[in-house]
Design an enzyme around this catalytic site. Structure first.
Site, PDB file in Angstrom:
ATOM      1  N   HIS A  83       3.267  -5.723 -10.257  1.00 40.09           N
ATOM      2  CA  HIS A  83       4.267  -6.037  -9.257  1.00 40.09           C
ATOM      3  C   HIS A  83       4.518  -7.543  -9.255  1.00 40.09           C
ATOM      4  O   HIS A  83       3.607  -8.310  -9.011  1.00 40.09           O
ATOM      5  CB  HIS A  83       3.708  -5.613  -7.895  1.00 40.09           C
ATOM      6  CG  HIS A  83       4.774  -5.260  -6.922  1.00 40.09           C
ATOM      7  ND1 HIS A  83       5.789  -6.101  -6.598  1.00 40.09           N
ATOM      8  CD2 HIS A  83       4.967  -4.141  -6.195  1.00 40.09           C
ATOM      9  CE1 HIS A  83       6.573  -5.512  -5.714  1.00 40.09           C
ATOM     10  NE2 HIS A  83       6.099  -4.308  -5.452  1.00 40.09           N
ATOM     11  N   TYR A 212       9.961  -9.068   2.790  1.00 43.87           N
ATOM     12  CA  TYR A 212       9.644  -9.875   3.976  1.00 43.87           C
ATOM     13  C   TYR A 212      10.942 -10.071   4.751  1.00 43.87           C
ATOM     14  O   TYR A 212      11.849 -10.767   4.267  1.00 43.87           O
ATOM     15  CB  TYR A 212       9.102 -11.247   3.573  1.00 43.87           C
ATOM     16  CG  TYR A 212       7.791 -11.230   2.810  1.00 43.87           C
ATOM     17  CD1 TYR A 212       6.619 -10.776   3.414  1.00 43.87           C
ATOM     18  CD2 TYR A 212       7.721 -11.699   1.494  1.00 43.87           C
ATOM     19  CE1 TYR A 212       5.413 -10.782   2.713  1.00 43.87           C
ATOM     20  CE2 TYR A 212       6.522 -11.713   0.797  1.00 43.87           C
ATOM     21  CZ  TYR A 212       5.378 -11.252   1.416  1.00 43.87           C
ATOM     22  OH  TYR A 212       4.191 -11.260   0.733  1.00 43.87           O
ATOM     23  N   LYS A 308      -5.027 -12.199   0.572  1.00 41.20           N
ATOM     24  CA  LYS A 308      -6.066 -12.941  -0.160  1.00 41.20           C
ATOM     25  C   LYS A 308      -7.485 -12.375   0.033  1.00 41.20           C
ATOM     26  O   LYS A 308      -8.375 -12.653  -0.772  1.00 41.20           O
ATOM     27  CB  LYS A 308      -6.093 -14.407   0.298  1.00 41.20           C
ATOM     28  CG  LYS A 308      -4.818 -15.173   0.055  1.00 41.20           C
ATOM     29  CD  LYS A 308      -4.620 -15.474  -1.405  1.00 41.20           C
ATOM     30  CE  LYS A 308      -3.382 -16.292  -1.665  1.00 41.20           C
ATOM     31  NZ  LYS A 308      -2.799 -16.035  -2.970  1.00 41.20           N
ATOM     32  N   TYR A 401       0.757 -17.795  -4.517  1.00 45.01           N
ATOM     33  CA  TYR A 401       0.897 -16.401  -4.088  1.00 45.01           C
ATOM     34  C   TYR A 401      -0.028 -15.483  -4.892  1.00 45.01           C
ATOM     35  O   TYR A 401      -0.638 -14.571  -4.341  1.00 45.01           O
ATOM     36  CB  TYR A 401       2.358 -15.998  -4.267  1.00 45.01           C
ATOM     37  CG  TYR A 401       2.784 -14.726  -3.591  1.00 45.01           C
ATOM     38  CD1 TYR A 401       2.535 -14.492  -2.251  1.00 45.01           C
ATOM     39  CD2 TYR A 401       3.502 -13.748  -4.294  1.00 45.01           C
ATOM     40  CE1 TYR A 401       2.960 -13.332  -1.623  1.00 45.01           C
ATOM     41  CE2 TYR A 401       3.942 -12.595  -3.679  1.00 45.01           C
ATOM     42  CZ  TYR A 401       3.666 -12.390  -2.347  1.00 45.01           C
ATOM     43  OH  TYR A 401       4.088 -11.238  -1.734  1.00 45.01           O
TER      44      TYR A 401
HETATM   45  P1  FAD Z   1     -15.204  -4.944   3.906  1.00 52.00           P
HETATM   46  O1  FAD Z   1     -14.218  -4.306   2.998  1.00 52.00           O
HETATM   47  O2  FAD Z   1     -14.885  -5.022   5.367  1.00 52.00           O
HETATM   48  O3  FAD Z   1     -16.584  -4.188   3.726  1.00 52.00           O
HETATM   49  C1  FAD Z   1     -17.670  -4.455   4.578  1.00 52.00           C
HETATM   50  C2  FAD Z   1     -18.557  -3.230   4.585  1.00 52.00           C
HETATM   51  O4  FAD Z   1     -19.707  -3.519   5.392  1.00 52.00           O
HETATM   52  C3  FAD Z   1     -17.879  -2.017   5.206  1.00 52.00           C
HETATM   53  O5  FAD Z   1     -18.034  -0.924   4.350  1.00 52.00           O
HETATM   54  C4  FAD Z   1     -18.615  -1.815   6.534  1.00 52.00           C
HETATM   55  O6  FAD Z   1     -18.700  -0.451   6.918  1.00 52.00           O
HETATM   56  C5  FAD Z   1     -19.994  -2.399   6.213  1.00 52.00           C
HETATM   57  N1  FAD Z   1     -20.716  -2.887   7.384  1.00 52.00           N
HETATM   58  C6  FAD Z   1     -20.215  -3.521   8.465  1.00 52.00           C
HETATM   59  N2  FAD Z   1     -21.196  -3.840   9.324  1.00 52.00           N
HETATM   60  C7  FAD Z   1     -22.343  -3.394   8.778  1.00 52.00           C
HETATM   61  C8  FAD Z   1     -23.703  -3.428   9.187  1.00 52.00           C
HETATM   62  N3  FAD Z   1     -24.047  -3.975  10.340  1.00 52.00           N
HETATM   63  N4  FAD Z   1     -24.631  -2.866   8.385  1.00 52.00           N
HETATM   64  C9  FAD Z   1     -24.278  -2.303   7.173  1.00 52.00           C
HETATM   65  N5  FAD Z   1     -23.001  -2.237   6.755  1.00 52.00           N
HETATM   66  C10 FAD Z   1     -22.040  -2.783   7.537  1.00 52.00           C
HETATM   67  N6  FAD Z   1      -6.691  -8.362   1.051  1.00 52.00           N
HETATM   68  C11 FAD Z   1      -6.100  -8.594  -0.149  1.00 52.00           C
HETATM   69  O7  FAD Z   1      -6.692  -9.309  -0.981  1.00 52.00           O
HETATM   70  N7  FAD Z   1      -4.886  -8.038  -0.478  1.00 52.00           N
HETATM   71  C12 FAD Z   1      -4.190  -7.249   0.406  1.00 52.00           C
HETATM   72  O8  FAD Z   1      -3.121  -6.731   0.066  1.00 52.00           O
HETATM   73  C13 FAD Z   1      -4.768  -7.029   1.717  1.00 52.00           C
HETATM   74  N8  FAD Z   1      -4.162  -6.240   2.631  1.00 52.00           N
HETATM   75  C14 FAD Z   1      -4.801  -5.958   3.822  1.00 52.00           C
HETATM   76  C15 FAD Z   1      -4.175  -5.121   4.728  1.00 52.00           C
HETATM   77  C16 FAD Z   1      -4.811  -4.820   5.939  1.00 52.00           C
HETATM   78  C17 FAD Z   1      -4.110  -3.927   6.932  1.00 52.00           C
HETATM   79  C18 FAD Z   1      -6.111  -5.337   6.218  1.00 52.00           C
HETATM   80  C19 FAD Z   1      -6.820  -4.988   7.507  1.00 52.00           C
HETATM   81  C20 FAD Z   1      -6.735  -6.152   5.297  1.00 52.00           C
HETATM   82  C21 FAD Z   1      -6.091  -6.484   4.109  1.00 52.00           C
HETATM   83  N9  FAD Z   1      -6.696  -7.315   3.174  1.00 52.00           N
HETATM   84  C22 FAD Z   1      -6.072  -7.601   1.988  1.00 52.00           C
HETATM   85  C23 FAD Z   1      -8.044  -7.868   3.435  1.00 52.00           C
HETATM   86  C24 FAD Z   1      -9.136  -7.051   2.731  1.00 52.00           C
HETATM   87  O9  FAD Z   1      -9.005  -5.683   3.046  1.00 52.00           O
HETATM   88  C25 FAD Z   1     -10.532  -7.563   3.116  1.00 52.00           C
HETATM   89  O10 FAD Z   1     -10.539  -8.948   2.955  1.00 52.00           O
HETATM   90  C26 FAD Z   1     -11.633  -6.917   2.254  1.00 52.00           C
HETATM   91  O11 FAD Z   1     -11.859  -5.591   2.668  1.00 52.00           O
HETATM   92  C27 FAD Z   1     -12.939  -7.708   2.348  1.00 52.00           C
HETATM   93  O12 FAD Z   1     -13.933  -7.048   1.606  1.00 52.00           O
HETATM   94  P2  FAD Z   1     -15.466  -7.143   2.040  1.00 52.00           P
HETATM   95  O13 FAD Z   1     -16.231  -6.379   1.028  1.00 52.00           O
HETATM   96  O14 FAD Z   1     -15.831  -8.526   2.321  1.00 52.00           O
HETATM   97  O15 FAD Z   1     -15.519  -6.430   3.462  1.00 52.00           O
END
Ligand code: FAD
Length: 404
Positions: A83, A212, A308, A401
């Site tokens: 994309h 957008y 991001k 971007y």
């Molecule tokens: P998470 O994916 O939040 O994973 C954390 C994990 O830890 C989860 O499975 C949770 O259940 C677990 N956990 C939590 N607390 C505990 C605990 N106490 N003990 C054990 N396990 C626990 N980012 C992009 O780069 N591109 C996009 O297009 C984009 N779009 C988005 C759209 C939306 C609507 C949202 C909400 C977010 C978007 N993001 C996007 C952001 C992205 O989804 C997050 O930054 C990403 O999920 C971060 O990954 P992570 O592994 O750090 O955390």
């Protein structure tokens, strides 16, 4: 390997305990396991929950390169799409930017986060990686000592204690890692003053670009996910619940803000999910506290305006895996010592661009029409005019971007 097979080989002691099975925790777990480091992932939710949680979709070229480097990109190449165009819709018409051909000349890959997580989990289990679902980390203790521990609530509700040499906090914004930081840890917080209603619609994308829309009513966004599912956003009055409007009103408002009359109708469908979120962000500094390291959303939260978060999560997981492997396999702790500074440089750059995008997309910094609204709207028009006319600005936009 099944979850019950996993629990038969349970050992509450390992070199690294990873909290959370999101993109950060799973990439880290895979890389540690591949490097022969004894590690375990503790995940609060069930396996089906983590595999169906729809969030990100836009993966940056560097994220794809990291996944490819470690043999983790098969699914996204088979089922994802590329994309490279975004379209701004304003009262002055449309501005289409083929960002995939500008700046570094690289597009995004679109692949829903829950599918990526499903692929990563399958890969991790195939390798023989240990993961415990339904296991909630409550607190990390003794991070200053040589043997930190994590107290958990196990699936049957009983407490348990997991010890390790290092703990990787990949458990997101509300996880135990953040709660366990010492009083000296700093959390830099910023509220962009804007709220979004995030929608997942059972309908094919309505345009061949990220959309957008900048409108007097507020921002509206369109982002492809799969051939049958599309994400939409509506700028939303802060404090209003997600279910305040019926589906018909939401689609009508999306039509108005996306200027469907001028640019063609939106493909409507059932709304599968709604969620309200305030566009706030934060950065924890430093990302290391003794033997506890933060990665992904646990380290820094970004407003989703520039997509991001998941990309930073994967980048930080790779950096942390390399640093932990150097320390545990070779006794070289330079990577661990430099981990926080290296990640923070990427994080602040991503925060800066996310803030710029947020100001580009929203004329008024907050739900109130205040005295400054004319001023902010004029700045927003000027930013767009620069983006419309300046090739240098377009290249700068494309670089930021798609970059992390
Ligand atoms: P998470 O994916 O939040 O994973 C954390 C994990 O830890 C989860 O499975 C949770 O259940 C677990 N956990 C939590 N607390 C505990 C605990 N106490 N003990 C054990 N396990 C626990 N980012 C992009 O780069 N591109 C996009 O297009 C984009 N779009 C988005 C759209 C939306 C609507 C949202 C909400 C977010 C978007 N993001 C996007 C952001 C992205 O989804 C997050 O930054 C990403 O999920 C971060 O990954 P992570 O592994 O750090 O955390």
């Amino acid at each position: 390997m099944t979850e019950s097979q996993n629990s038969r080989t349970l050992s509450n002691s390992s070199d690294v305990v990873v909290l959370g099975a999101g993109p950060a925790g799973l990439v880290l777990g895979i890389l540690l396991h591949t490097a022969g480091i004894d590690s375990v992932i503790l995940e609060r939710a069930s396996r089906s929950h983590v595999q169906t949680r729809a969030r990100a979709g836009f993966l940056a070229p560097n994220t794809v390169r990291i996944l490819e480097r470690h043999g983790l990109a098969d699914g996204l190449h088979r089922h994802g799409s590329r994309h490279g165009t975004c379209e701004f819709r304003t009262e002055d018409g449309r501005l289409r930017l083929d960002y995939g051909a500008l700046g570094p000349g690289e597009p995004h890959h679109v692949y829903p986060q829950q599918k990526l997580v499903t692929d990563l989990l399958a890969h991790y289990l195939d390798l023989g990686g240990r993961i415990h679902f339904g296991t909630e980390a409550l607190v990390v203790q003794d991070a200053d000592g040589a043997r930190p521990s994590v107290t958990t609530r196990e699936p049957d509700g009983s407490p348990a204690r997991w010890t390790a040499r290092y703990v990787a906090g990949c458990d997101g914004r509300y996880g135990a890692a953040r709660r366990s930081l010492p009083p000296g840890a700093v959390r830099h917080h910023h509220d962009h003053g804007v709220t979004w209603l995030g929608l997942l619609a059972e309908s094919p994308p309505s345009l061949d670009a990220v959309g957008y829309a900048i409108h007097d009513h507020g921002f509206a966004g369109h982002m492809a996910r799969t051939a049958d599912v599309t994400r939409y956003y509506l700028q939303w009055q802060r404090g209003t619940p997600a279910d305040a409007w019926p589906e018909q009103r939401i689609w009508d408002e999306l039509d108005v803000r996306m200027r469907a009359e001028d640019h063609g109708p939106l493909r409507r469908g059932r709304l599968l999910e709604r969620g309200v979120f305030d566009l706030t962000c934060d950065v924890i500094e430093p990302l290391r506290h003794g033997s506890l390291f933060l990665a992904g959303d646990a380290a820094s939260l970004l407003a989703p305006a520039a997509a991001k978060g998941a990309n930073l999560a994967v980048l930080e997981a790779e950096l942390l895996a390399e640093a932990l492997t150097d320390a545990l396999a070779r006794g070289d702790t330079a990577g661990l010592d430099g981990y926080s500074d290296r990640c923070l440089a990427h994080i602040w750059r991503a925060q800066e661009f996310t803030g710029w995008m947020t100001r580009l997309l929203h004329a008024v910094p907050g739900p109130e029409q205040d005295a400054g609204s004319f001023f902010h709207a004029a700045l927003q028009r000027s930013r767009l005019a620069s983006l419309r006319t300046s090739r240098i600005h377009q290249d700068w936009f494309a670089e930021n971007y798609v970059g992390v």
